[in-house]
Design an enzyme around this catalytic site. Structure first.
Site, mmCIF file in Angstrom:
data_model
loop_
_atom_site.group_PDB
_atom_site.id
_atom_site.type_symbol
_atom_site.label_atom_id
_atom_site.label_comp_id
_atom_site.label_asym_id
_atom_site.label_seq_id
_atom_site.Cartn_x
_atom_site.Cartn_y
_atom_site.Cartn_z
ATOM 1 N N ASP A 257 45.906 38.164 36.731
ATOM 2 C CA ASP A 257 45.780 38.943 35.615
ATOM 3 C C ASP A 257 45.888 38.269 34.162
ATOM 4 O O ASP A 257 46.897 37.429 34.034
ATOM 5 C CB ASP A 257 46.828 40.066 35.420
ATOM 6 C CG ASP A 257 46.973 41.018 34.349
ATOM 7 O OD1 ASP A 257 46.076 41.838 34.234
ATOM 8 O OD2 ASP A 257 47.857 41.025 33.964
ATOM 9 N N GLU A 290 41.224 37.057 35.175
ATOM 10 C CA GLU A 290 40.863 37.994 33.937
ATOM 11 C C GLU A 290 41.194 37.316 32.788
ATOM 12 O O GLU A 290 42.240 36.709 32.584
ATOM 13 C CB GLU A 290 41.569 39.382 33.845
ATOM 14 C CG GLU A 290 41.535 40.103 32.601
ATOM 15 C CD GLU A 290 42.594 41.256 32.553
ATOM 16 O OE1 GLU A 290 42.440 42.373 31.717
ATOM 17 O OE2 GLU A 290 43.641 40.883 33.100
#
Length: 577
Positions: A257, A290
């Site tokens: 993330d 990401e």
């Protein structure tokens, strides 16, 4: 790769050694009063270079924690809690290793993003496992579980985790997670974990008490003080955590993330160390990031792929006409942006863009198509809307099958959000399970954030409302429609498996050729084993459909949706070998 702990190589957490003995370690360089509390008894700890260490006889199932200035706190590196995030930790039973599995190559990946708590009515691993045969039949080859690290309360997306290595108990015991992954492997499905290593949630993070040095107060992120990856003890905490999920449960890889927040001195070093360490395991490990920066460097260093939000934004703007917030630069010419993404993988490559936002990104066209994970919907883009609206409720219904099949037939790695395979219209709203001041602060923060993009305060539900979770179950709105959409998913993924994946395995031999004529695109990707050709008509919202056929008609196409001579939305896919 077993973990060991000695006075010269201390490690975080509780690690079993020879029969009946466990090592306990916590980095606490400036804490003077710390002890181990194990099974009702307190034990002194040895101080070595800022670490507090102890070795004691212990057994799985015993509760433990560290007494910090007279107060019992959980182990930040715990692999199991006795209860909530504030109480004692528990020694896990890790005697049964996950079953061996040889894995799958990355170019075969069709990713299915899944939130365990809302995927089924029960919200458990066991219930989710019962749906694996359906997903495998459709052609899903990889499941990406949204974060599992334990967080405050029962309900939540998982991005507020504070005990990074402990599975959230609301979804079932750890053994059920192992069984879920083993069952997925039996169906030929990889399982990736969405792991958050850029911040901790607001409740239950006691690292500030043990080691305030873990954080860099001079650099802040949207979640508070940044984590200081310059310190080797901090990097070790996260390296052990990441490896632990793969070793303890059998995960096939990680989605990391917001790696743009793993920054500062040491951030880049950590991400490279992570890839090197996990690549050392004796099976395939896949790593996806990401990264808002749109930079190719991590993929050049060995990461498999990056979430390609550019593709999502251009599709979304074309079908909805929205232009607020980060959609602004993609709203000017979404079809032109889609053509750019077909040629180069991503859209923002450092060039000037429409709107007021500064340029971002760098060229990534030299990367293979499989270095980009494309999606039409994700938890972020759905859930960050006030009411969690899916694209299926915002876009023209006739467009949905076309852009769905397009996603599944592009050479990039496709990712579906749970329910998308059946055209689900169920919302996926932001929800959490806080109380008191934290509940109020979360509610007010969400109202403030969404009001900045023009959403009236009265339209924003309280994320702590327990009824929200039940509304997010993605199936059962229209069974007949869901069956039709599932049939399309299965057809497109069969074509991908049988005809497109062999092209990907052979390698791209030249740059894609993409032409545009009004609202139509024609693209060709030349691979060593043949050419993938796609013709697309996509009429942006508010535009008048043009009657011109595809610039390069595709007779005898392998998949056709709509009429390219007259429909506003049409698709043709052909593989030449």
């Amino acid at each position: 790769m077993p973990q060991t702990q000695t006075a010269t190589h201390p490690r975080w957490g509780a690690i079993p050694t020879r029969a009946g003995l466990w090592h306990f370690g916590i980095w606490a360089p400036t804490v003077s009063d710390i002890a181990l509390h194990l099974d009702g008894r307190t034990h002194p700890m040895t101080r070595v270079d800022g670490w507090a260490l102890a070795e004691c006889p212990a057994e799985p199932g015993m509760d433990y924690g560290f007494v910090l200035d007279g107060t019992l706190r959980p182990d930040p590196a715990t692999r199991l809690q006795a209860g909530d995030v504030h109480g004692p930790s528990r020694l896990p039973d890790l005697m049964t290793p996950p079953p061996a599995w040889s894995g799958r190559p990355w170019d075969e990946a069709v990713i299915y993003e899944l939130h365990v708590g809302s995927f089924t009515r029960d919200g458990t691993y066991a219930a989710a496992a019962r749906d694996l045969p359906r997903l495998a039949k459709l052609g899903i080859t990889a499941i990406e579980l949204m974060p599992l690290s334990q967080f405050e309360g029962n309900r939540g997306w998982g991005y507020d985790g504070v005990l990074i290595r402990a599975p959230h108990p609301a979804y079932g015991p750890p053994e059920d997670l192992r069984r879920f992954i083993a069952a997925a492997h039996d169906h030929g499905i990889m399982v990736l974990l969405d792991l958050v290593m850029n911040h901790f949630g607001p409740s239950g993070n006691y690292l500030h008490g043990y080691c305030p040095e873990f954080f860099d107060e001079a650099r802040h992120t949207p979640w508070g003080a940044a984590i200081d990856f310059h310190k080797p003890q901090v990097r070790r905490f996260f390296l052990d955590s990441a490896q632990g999920w793969l070793s303890d449960y059998g995960f096939d890889g990680l989605r990391l993330d917001a790696v743009h927040q793993i920054a500062g001195m040491g951030g880049r070093q950590f991400l490279r160390e992570l890839a090197e360490q996990l690549r050392g395991l004796d099976r395939p490990v896949h790593l996806v990031t990401e990264d808002e920066r749109n930079l190719p460097d991590l993929r050049e260093a060995g990461y498999d792929a990056e979430w390609n939000d550019d593709w999502h934004h251009a599709i979304h703007c074309a079908l909805t006409g929205e232009s607020q917030g980060y959609y602004e630069p993609f709203a000017a010419d979404p079809l032109g942006d889609l053509a750019h993404a077909m040629r180069h993988g991503q859209i923002d490559e450092g060039q000037p863009r429409p709107g007021s936002r500064p340029p971002r990104g760098a060229p990534a066209r030299h990367l293979p198509p499989t270095a980009f994970v494309n999606s039409n919907q994700t938890h972020d883009q759905i859930g960050n809307r006030a009411l969690g609206d899916r694209l299926s409720t915002l876009a023209p219904p006739v467009a949905l099958p076309v852009i769905h099949a397009l996603l599944l037939c592009l050479p990039q790695i496709p990712m579906l959000f749970m329910g998308e395979e059946t055209g689900s219209t169920a919302p996926f709203q932001f929800f959490c399970d806080f109380t008191g001041d934290l509940a109020r602060a979360t509610r007010e923060g969400r109202e403030r954030e969404l009001s900045e993009i023009g959403i009236p305060k009265d339209d924003i539900p309280d994320p702590n409302d327990p009824d929200i979770l039940a509304q997010c179950y993605p199936f059962g709105q229209d069974p007949a429609r869901e069956d039709r959409f599932a049939a399309l998913t299965e057809t497109a993924l069969r074509l991908r498996r049988d005809r497109i994946v062999p092209l990907l395995k052979s390698g791209l031999v030249a740059a894609p050729e993409v032409t545009r004529d009004g609202h139509t695109l024609s693209a060709a990707w030349p691979f060593d084993a043949g050419t993938l050709r796609i013709g697309l008509r996509l009429t942006p919202k508010g535009a008048t459909a043009k009657a011109a056929p595809f610039p390069q008609p595709l007779p005898e196409a392998d998949l056709t949706l709509g009429d390219p001579e007259r429909d506003a939305y049409a698709l043709a896919v052909r593989i030449d070998t």
